[in-house]
Structures are given as structure tokens and as C-alpha cells.
Design a protein around this motif. Structure first.
Motif, PDB file in Angstrom:
ATOM      1  N   ASP A  30       0.828  -1.212   0.000  1.00 29.19           N
ATOM      2  CA  ASP A  30       0.000   0.000   0.000  1.00 29.19           C
ATOM      3  C   ASP A  30       0.860   1.259   0.000  1.00 29.19           C
ATOM      4  N   VAL A  31       1.943   1.226   0.751  1.00 24.54           N
ATOM      5  CA  VAL A  31       2.861   2.368   0.779  1.00 24.54           C
ATOM      6  C   VAL A  31       3.371   2.662  -0.628  1.00 24.54           C
ATOM      7  N   ALA A  32       3.744   1.618  -1.353  1.00 23.94           N
ATOM      8  CA  ALA A  32       4.246   1.790  -2.718  1.00 23.94           C
ATOM      9  C   ALA A  32       3.169   2.384  -3.621  1.00 23.94           C
ATOM     10  N   LYS A  33       1.939   1.924  -3.437  1.00 22.23           N
ATOM     11  CA  LYS A  33       0.811   2.433  -4.225  1.00 22.23           C
ATOM     12  C   LYS A  33       0.593   3.920  -3.998  1.00 22.23           C
ATOM     13  N   ILE A  34       0.560   4.308  -2.729  1.00 19.22           N
ATOM     14  CA  ILE A  34       0.327   5.715  -2.379  1.00 19.22           C
ATOM     15  C   ILE A  34       1.493   6.579  -2.873  1.00 19.22           C
ATOM     16  N   ARG A  35       2.713   6.095  -2.656  1.00 20.13           N
ATOM     17  CA  ARG A  35       3.879   6.869  -3.063  1.00 20.13           C
ATOM     18  C   ARG A  35       3.876   7.099  -4.577  1.00 20.13           C
ATOM     19  N   GLN A  36       3.535   6.060  -5.320  1.00 19.04           N
ATOM     20  CA  GLN A  36       3.483   6.187  -6.777  1.00 19.04           C
ATOM     21  C   GLN A  36       2.432   7.218  -7.183  1.00 19.04           C
ATOM     22  N   HIS A  37       1.287   7.152  -6.508  1.00 22.30           N
ATOM     23  CA  HIS A  37       0.223   8.100  -6.822  1.00 22.30           C
ATOM     24  C   HIS A  37       0.659   9.537  -6.528  1.00 22.30           C
ATOM     25  N   LEU A  38       1.325   9.735  -5.398  1.00 20.68           N
ATOM     26  CA  LEU A  38       1.788  11.081  -5.036  1.00 20.68           C
ATOM     27  C   LEU A  38       2.803  11.608  -6.046  1.00 20.68           C
ATOM     28  N   ASP A  39       3.586  10.698  -6.618  1.00 18.95           N
ATOM     29  CA  ASP A  39       4.547  11.100  -7.657  1.00 18.95           C
ATOM     30  C   ASP A  39       3.839  11.612  -8.902  1.00 18.95           C
ATOM     31  N   GLU A  40       2.684  11.010  -9.189  1.00 18.42           N
ATOM     32  CA  GLU A  40       2.001  11.289 -10.457  1.00 18.42           C
ATOM     33  C   GLU A  40       0.955  12.389 -10.345  1.00 18.42           C
ATOM     34  N   CYS A  41       0.466  12.605  -9.125  1.00 19.77           N
ATOM     35  CA  CYS A  41      -0.749  13.408  -8.977  1.00 19.77           C
ATOM     36  C   CYS A  41      -0.479  14.622  -8.102  1.00 19.77           C
ATOM     37  N   THR A  46      -0.089  17.887  -2.966  1.00 17.82           N
ATOM     38  CA  THR A  46      -0.331  19.116  -2.219  1.00 17.82           C
ATOM     39  C   THR A  46      -1.073  18.805  -0.924  1.00 17.82           C
ATOM     40  N   GLN A  47      -2.110  17.978  -1.041  1.00 26.06           N
ATOM     41  CA  GLN A  47      -2.879  17.576   0.126  1.00 26.06           C
ATOM     42  C   GLN A  47      -2.000  16.823   1.125  1.00 26.06           C
ATOM     43  N   TYR A  48      -1.159  15.968   0.598  1.00 27.49           N
ATOM     44  CA  TYR A  48      -0.248  15.207   1.451  1.00 27.49           C
ATOM     45  C   TYR A  48       0.691  16.137   2.211  1.00 27.49           C
ATOM     46  N   ASP A  49       1.207  17.153   1.528  1.00 31.62           N
ATOM     47  CA  ASP A  49       2.090  18.127   2.177  1.00 31.62           C
ATOM     48  C   ASP A  49       1.374  18.834   3.322  1.00 31.62           C
ATOM     49  N   ILE A  50       0.125  19.221   3.080  1.00 28.86           N
ATOM     50  CA  ILE A  50      -0.651  19.914   4.114  1.00 28.86           C
ATOM     51  C   ILE A  50      -0.872  18.995   5.312  1.00 28.86           C
ATOM     52  N   ASP A  51      -1.220  17.749   5.027  1.00 27.93           N
ATOM     53  CA  ASP A  51      -1.472  16.817   6.116  1.00 27.93           C
ATOM     54  C   ASP A  51      -0.207  16.518   6.922  1.00 27.93           C
ATOM     55  N   GLN A  52       0.899  16.456   6.202  1.00 28.43           N
ATOM     56  CA  GLN A  52       2.171  16.212   6.850  1.00 28.43           C
ATOM     57  C   GLN A  52       2.508  17.361   7.805  1.00 28.43           C
ATOM     58  N   LEU A  53       2.261  18.567   7.330  1.00 27.56           N
ATOM     59  CA  LEU A  53       2.476  19.765   8.125  1.00 27.56           C
ATOM     60  C   LEU A  53       1.578  19.753   9.360  1.00 27.56           C
ATOM     61  N   LEU A  54       0.314  19.451   9.142  1.00 28.55           N
ATOM     62  CA  LEU A  54      -0.660  19.402  10.233  1.00 28.55           C
ATOM     63  C   LEU A  54      -0.241  18.394  11.288  1.00 28.55           C
ATOM     64  N   ARG A  78      -6.913  27.135   9.462  1.00 29.63           N
ATOM     65  CA  ARG A  78      -5.748  27.615   8.709  1.00 29.63           C
ATOM     66  C   ARG A  78      -5.586  26.835   7.405  1.00 29.63           C
ATOM     67  N   ILE A  79      -5.780  25.538   7.491  1.00 30.93           N
ATOM     68  CA  ILE A  79      -5.631  24.693   6.307  1.00 30.93           C
ATOM     69  C   ILE A  79      -6.675  25.062   5.252  1.00 30.93           C
ATOM     70  N   THR A  80      -7.889  25.334   5.695  1.00 29.64           N
ATOM     71  CA  THR A  80      -8.922  25.737   4.761  1.00 29.64           C
ATOM     72  C   THR A  80      -8.509  27.008   4.029  1.00 29.64           C
ATOM     73  N   GLU A  81      -7.907  27.929   4.775  1.00 27.03           N
ATOM     74  CA  GLU A  81      -7.425  29.168   4.167  1.00 27.03           C
ATOM     75  C   GLU A  81      -6.345  28.873   3.135  1.00 27.03           C
ATOM     76  N   VAL A  82      -5.381  28.027   3.520  1.00 29.03           N
ATOM     77  CA  VAL A  82      -4.282  27.688   2.622  1.00 29.03           C
ATOM     78  C   VAL A  82      -4.821  27.028   1.360  1.00 29.03           C
ATOM     79  N   ARG A  83      -5.780  26.126   1.565  1.00 24.87           N
ATOM     80  CA  ARG A  83      -6.344  25.394   0.428  1.00 24.87           C
ATOM     81  C   ARG A  83      -7.056  26.345  -0.533  1.00 24.87           C
ATOM     82  N   LEU A  84      -7.769  27.313   0.026  1.00 23.76           N
ATOM     83  CA  LEU A  84      -8.466  28.285  -0.821  1.00 23.76           C
ATOM     84  C   LEU A  84      -7.457  29.100  -1.620  1.00 23.76           C
ATOM     85  N   GLN A  85      -6.334  29.418  -0.982  1.00 21.59           N
ATOM     86  CA  GLN A  85      -5.292  30.165  -1.695  1.00 21.59           C
ATOM     87  C   GLN A  85      -4.707  29.315  -2.828  1.00 21.59           C
TER      88      GLN A  85
END
Ligand SMILES: [Zn+2]
Length: 88
Positions: A30-41, A46-54, A78-85
Motif C-alpha cells: 500500500d505504501v508503494a501504491k500511495i507513493r506512486q500516486h503522489l509522484d504522479e498526482c 499538495t494535500q499530502y504536504d498539508i497533512d504532513q504539516l498538520l 488555517r488549512i482551509t485558508e491555505v487550500r483556498l489560496q
């Protein structure tokens, strides 16, 4: 599909499981699947970066603050604000 191109893994699945991914609660497959998706998408990355920060913020706050729920809701605003930006 919000990304516009075909991925092996659905964006909704990726976004629903980002926290498992961050927590290291997934199987290697599953980790490989998610990582591959993050590479492509880019939107999912962006969402992953926000969640990582959170997650980093929450982890840090838990050490010294007794009310993580309050902080959490503040961060979510704050995240909602960032996402809107980002969505411009
Ligand atoms: Zn995606």
C-alpha cells in the motif's frame, strides 16, 4: 476522478489514507501504491504536504499543550485558508 488522468489508485482512496501513510500503518504494498500516486498526482501531493504539516504541528503541540483539540480546530481553519489560496 478529480485529477483528470487515470491513476491506478483512486484519488479519494489516497486522500482517505494519507494519515495511515504518515503513521506508517500500511503494508509495504500500500505504501508503494500511495507513493506512486503522489509522484504522479499533484493535487494529492499538495494535500499530502498539508497533512504532513498538520501532523507535525499536532505532534509538537501535544508535548507542551494540554488541549490539542483546540489547536487542531485552529489548524483546520488555517488549512482551509491555505487550500483556498492554492485553489486560487
Ligand atoms: Zn490524486
Amino acid at each position: 476522478m478529480s485529477c483528470g488522468n487515470p491513476h491506478e489508485t483512486d484519488c479519494r482512496e489516497v486522500l482517505a489514507r494519507v494519515y495511515e501513510y504518515l503513521d506508517g500503518e500500511m503494508t509495504a504494498h500500500d505504501v508503494a501504491k500511495i507513493r506512486q500516486h503522489l509522484d504522479e498526482c499533484h493535487p494529492c501531493l499538495t494535500q499530502y504536504d498539508i497533512d504532513q504539516l498538520l501532523k507535525a504541528l499536532i505532534r509538537r503541540s501535544c508535548v507542551c499543550e494540554a488541549a490539542p483539540e483546540t489547536l487542531r480546530s485552529r489548524i483546520l481553519v488555517r488549512i482551509t485558508e491555505v487550500r483556498l489560496q492554492l485553489e486560487g
